[in-house]
Design an enzyme around this catalytic site. Structure first.
Site, PDB file in Angstrom:
ATOM      1  CD  GLU A  25      -4.016   3.861  -5.282  1.00 30.16           C
ATOM      2  OE1 GLU A  25      -5.234   3.651  -5.434  1.00 30.16           O
ATOM      3  OE2 GLU A  25      -3.150   3.213  -5.887  1.00 30.16           O
ATOM      4  CB  SER A  26      -8.209   6.792  -1.029  1.00 36.01           C
ATOM      5  OG  SER A  26      -7.328   7.369  -0.064  1.00 36.01           O
TER       6      SER A  26
END
Length: 671
Positions: free
Chosen positions: A520-521
């Site tokens: 995700e990040s």
């Protein structure tokens, strides 16, 4: 001024000899560069020029960026001497090459081919497709035969642009491109929903074709109704384009049009293209008819012997349609094998297609000794991709019955290796830009600075990023190595106590949470996606509000990027989604990325093997996401628990299909 690698070596050696400790780049003590970037965003040329001058006067370590923004913002009015002066100020840097990219585009628009050719010879990144088309044009004008490379560049353009359109027009006029090339570009433009490119290419087929393409792009059904039966020649080509365009909105209607009367009126190679396009669009909608459409496409293709008109993407969807099919195994695996065999050589090497080709060989092998050759070939294919570090490598190793160990750590970086990397000016500028919040620019400078580095140098650069907790550069840089793999860099565990505690408190596997955050990040706390998702777990604002209310957590919008709050909300939402999908990590992961309603819709239809279901996810981003999150989680499980690599299939699940009637109804409130 930039420093050559030899200079860095001498400097690093001298520093070590003197006992000097290399420190992190000093924090910048002013906002000159941030303000200059903001002036660029606001198109405030006067303020940008003033900030650029101030940065240069102060000999700011990032002054070159302000210089670049100022000049690039007024490039249409620039002249070569000013450009050359910029190159001279910043030789060998990212901004020098970035400006050269911009200037080459400007020279192409000006049709200044002499200046373009001089500058292009020094272009190092050489990764701009439009610049590439201009470059091929200059080579053609110089008398070189660039037909093959030019055709590939034109076909690969994402949408209409001046460089590739001018290249195509010139080569059509020179009769280097044939009418067949023009029609193939038109088919590609329609297949990949590039209406601007289609209309640009149609002009090369003549005024009548251009008018027809304009109509069929907007109203394909009406075009087909008015054009049956088609006359020979271009009208048949146009009919195929209309069928392809119609299939993009309604594959069933397109199939009906194709069945009567168009399939009988089209030559086999065009009928095959049209049926394949209908099959692809049907497969994207997970429709049960998709395999039958592809079977008709292959039947028509066998009559013509022509497969060059099909794209690898179309063939990939033929494989996915077959995997989803409820047909008899022999029929299903035959379609899988035929589609993979028809792919380009490069595409066939993708681990996904190596794996499914092996499965097709196994599925079609007859029992007994007569099938031994096919089974041996399948085993050889599986062995070629077996690896603990990616989705299909894990599946292959499990199919082989192998228990793979994670790679051991590489030799420790020496003090000298770390020292030389620590004084790399491009890497240091990148870290400074990222620290200022100018992540996009910093990432581009970082990646440019990695060019030409060997494996040990890449490991040292990755460690530099790790040491500064710039986790995305740490991971991405380390992933470039092949012979030496540093799992601590590729799969770091920042905030370990907090992630494990948050996961365990609600019954989530910490390895699963780590696998998701990594995708995700990349552990960037202030990460923000193009659609507004924020923080470690990339929560949408509405999802964050809903989850906070659901779990009774006091919350305001400015808390979404707070590490602890984001982690609490993200893990809570993930657990709610996982529970709603009865513990299926594959379905929950898809839902986390694309939304629960889509994941529910994608599970409908025949019961499927879980790996086949994952491969058939119709969103490219979500399909890649699910495979990477689950393989990440498998690696993290081994790392966190100091155990051998667990089975991916256990996490993936055996099969996926419609929700069982005995289970609780879905939570329709889940955002």
């Amino acid at each position: 001024m930039t420093m050559r690698w030899r200079d860095l070596f001498v400097l690093g050696t001298a520093l070590l000899a003197s006992g000097h400790t290399l420190a992190a780049p000093a924090p910048l003590n002013d906002n000159l560069i941030v303000d200059a970037r903001e002036a660029l965003r606001k198109s405030d040329r006067v303020r940008l020029a003033a900030l650029r001058a101030a940065a240069l006067d102060a000999q700011h370590p990032l002054a070159q960026w302000a210089d670049y923004w100022d000049l690039s913002n007024r490039l249409p009015a620039a002249a070569q001497p000013e450009i050359d002066a910029f190159y001279a100020r910043w030789p060998g840097t990212y901004v020098e090459d970035r400006l050269r990219n911009d200037w080459l585009l400007e020279l192409g628009k000006r049709r200044d081919w002499a200046a373009f050719s001089r500058d292009h010879a020094r272009f190092r990144m050489n990764d701009d497709r439009e610049v590439g088309c201009y470059a091929l044009l200059t080579q053609h004008l110089a008398g070189q035969d660039v037909t093959q490379a030019a055709r590939a560049a034109w076909f690969a353009q994402r949408d209409a642009d001046d460089g590739c359109d001018l290249l195509a027009t010139t080569l059509v006029e020179a009769r280097r491109f044939t009418p067949a090339d023009v029609w193939q570009e038109l088919r590609l433009s329609i297949e990949f929903n590039r209406p601007r490119a289609a209309k640009a290419a149609s002009a090369l087929a003549g005024a009548a074709a251009a008018q027809a393409v304009a109509e069929l792009v907007d109203k394909p059904a009406r075009y087909l109704a008015r054009r049956a039966p088609p006359a020979p020649g271009s009208n048949r080509q146009l009919a195929v384009l209309a069928v392809m365009r119609l299939a993009g909105t309604d594959p069933g209607v397109a199939a009906a049009e194709l069945a009567q009367p168009w399939a009988l009126l089209l030559p086999p190679e065009l009928a095959a293209v049209a049926w394949a396009a209908v099959g692809k669009q049907s497969a994207l909608r997970l429709e049960a008819d998709a395999p039958a459409y592809f079977q008709r496409a292959f039947a028509a293709q066998r009559k013509s012997g022509e497969l060059e008109l099909w794209t690898d993407d179309t063939l990939a969807w033929a494989v996915r349609a077959a995997l989803r099919s409820s047909a008899a195994p022999q029929e299903r695996w035959s379609l899988v094998a035929n589609a993979i065999d028809a792919m380009s050589d490069a595409e066939q090497k993708d681990p996904a297609w190596v794996y499914w080709k092996a499965r097709a060989l196994q599925g079609r092998a007859v029992s007994g000794p007569r099938g031994d050759e096919a089974r041996a070939a399948a085993r050889q294919l599986l062995e070629s991709i077996a690896s603990p570090l990616h989705f299909y490598g894990l599946l292959a190793s499990e199919d082989l019955g192998q228990s793979l160990a994670l790679p051991g750590p590489p030799a420790a970086l020496s003090t000298l290796e770390r020292a030389l990397t620590s004084v790399n000016p491009g890497l240091n500028r990148a870290l400074q830009m990222i620290a200022l919040g100018l992540r996009n620019e910093g990432v581009r400078e970082w990646n440019f600075s990695l060019r030409g580095l060997g494996e040990r140098e890449l490991l040292a650069a990755a460690q530099l990023a790790c040491d500064h907790e710039v986790w995305d550069r740490c991971i991405n840089t380390s992933e470039r190595t092949r012979a030496e793999v540093d799992l601590a860099q590729r799969y770091p565990t920042p905030f370990r106590d907090d992630v494990v505690a948050a996961s365990n408190s609600i019954g989530l596997d910490p390895a699963y949470v780590y696998g998701l955050i990594r995708q995700e990040s990349r552990f960037i706390m202030d990460a923000r996606s193009s659609v507004g998702a924020s923080g470690l777990m990339q929560l949408m604002p509405a999802t964050a509000r809903w989850t906070a209310k659901r779990i009774g957590l006091p919350y305001s919008a400015n808390m979404i990027a707070d590490r602890d709050v984001n982690l609490k909300l993200g893990t809570s939402y993930l657990k709610l989604v996982l529970d709603d999908f009865d513990g299926s990590a594959a379905l929950a992961t898809a839902a986390y990325n694309a939304g629960p309603s889509r994941s529910r819709r994608w599970r409908e239809g025949a019961l499927q093997e879980a790996a086949a279901w994952a491969e058939g996810i119709p969103f490219n981003e979500t399909r890649d996401y699910v495979k990477k999150v689950l393989s990440n989680a498998t690696v993290y499980s081994a790392l966190l628990n100091s155990v051998p690599v667990p089975a991916l299939k256990t996490r993936l699940g055996a099969t996926i299909g419609p929700r069982e009637a005995t289970t609780a109804p879905p939570d329709k409130d889940l955002p």
